[in-house]
Design an enzyme around this catalytic site. Structure first.
Site: not given
Ligand SMILES: NC(=O)c1ccc[n+]([C@@H]2O[C@H](COP(=O)([O-])OP(=O)(O)OC[C@H]3O[C@@H](n4cnc5c(N)ncnc54)[C@H](O)[C@@H]3O)[C@@H](O)[C@H]2O)c1
Length: 254
Positions: A152, A139
């Site tokens: 985080y 991130s």
């Molecule tokens: N959305 C943003 O703005 C953003 C920005 C930077 C980084 N991220 C990172 O991107 C990645 C994906 O996030 P996203 O935005 O797609 O979120 P999201 O919540 O839409 O999807 C995350 C998925 O991971 C699954 N998950 C969570 N914890 C879990 C666990 N312990 N075991 C198995 N599955 C698990 C959830 O069920 C979900 O399907 C994450 O690592 C997040 O930190 C997101």
């Protein structure tokens, strides 16, 4: 038609939603055989029947679950070529003085420990193959601090450290390891963060954040992250390893 990932075996964690789902869709459309991992069972089943992948319900913060999703992938396909080590959670936003140790541990277990255990188990498969490509989801929180987001932030700094270490460990075996560093993205997580910042007016937060993004003035989409991840997983990125790849529309350029 030939795709960039024809015949490749790809394991994606957090595959039921957001970046994981968008990347799984792109990998499938370009010929990969998928192993989809998530703890959200219903959404995972929907994704796997749509994409014709093997669904493994697993919690990436559990050592036995991680070993099991890797074992299932190898039992089904005999190898792992591509790994998108992506599942993560945002946790609670608050100053450190208002956080419990449990708040910290909850985020650390999924985002740092889960990424470490995924790397460990998949590298054990890739090293004897003498090939493989891994992308971890960090991130922009991997390169900056934030007053109310310390668990985080710490966990995503850890993802960068794990990425660099795994890249050096994998290099003699021809294995590449990178991480992506998204800025503000319109997924469930992006919307939850807005609701945490102002529960009374999450839309107001989304609007303000959008205005702060120098290029385009909007949140990014999961498809835009999938474009970067699949480039890094492809042979076009053959000389790229051990690095962090920001995708933030110039948000951190100043
Ligand atoms: N959305 C943003 O703005 C953003 C920005 C930077 C980084 N991220 C990172 O991107 C990645 C994906 O996030 P996203 O935005 O797609 O979120 P999201 O919540 O839409 O999807 C995350 C998925 O991971 C699954 N998950 C969570 N914890 C879990 C666990 N312990 N075991 C198995 N599955 C698990 C959830 O069920 C979900 O399907 C994450 O690592 C997040 O930190 C997101």
């Amino acid at each position: 038609m030939t795709g960039r990932f024809d015949g490749k075996v790809a394991v994606v964690t957090g595959a039921a939603n957001g970046f994981g789902l968008a990347t799984a869709e792109r990998l499938a459309s370009e010929g990969a055989r998928l192993v989809l991992v998530d703890r959200a069972e219903e959404a995972l089943q929907a994704a796997s029947s749509k994409l014709n992948g093997l669904a493994v319900t697993a919690d990436v913060s559990s050592e036995s679950d991680v070993d099991e999703y890797v074992r299932r992938a190898v039992a089904e396909h005999g190898r792992i070529d591509l790994f998108f080590n992506n599942a993560g959670i945002e946790g609670r936003m608050a100053p450190m003085t208002e956080l419990s140790v449990d708040d910290f541990d909850r985020v650390w277990k999924v985002n740092a420990r889960g990424v470490f255990m995924g790397l460990r188990a998949v590298l054990k498969v890739m090293k004897p193959q003498r090939s493989g490509v891994i992308v971890n989801t960090a991130s922009m929180a991997a390169i900056k601090g934030a007053a109310t987001f310390s668990p985080y932030i710490a966990s995503k700094h850890a993802v960068l450290g794990l990425t660099k270490s795994a890249a050096l460990e994998g290099a003699p075996y021809g294995i590449r390891v990178n991480c992506v560093a998204p800025g503000h993205f319109d997924t469930r997580m992006g919307r939850d963060l807005a609701a945490q910042i102002n529960p009374d007016d999450p839309q107001g937060v989304l609007d303000e954040v959008s205005k702060s993004v120098p290029l385009h003035g909007r949140y990014g989409t999961a498809t835009e992250v999938a474009n970067l991840v699949t480039f890094l997983l492809s042979d076009e990125a053959e000389y790229i390893s051990g690095s962090l790849h920001l995708i933030d529309a110039a948000l951190n350029a100043g």
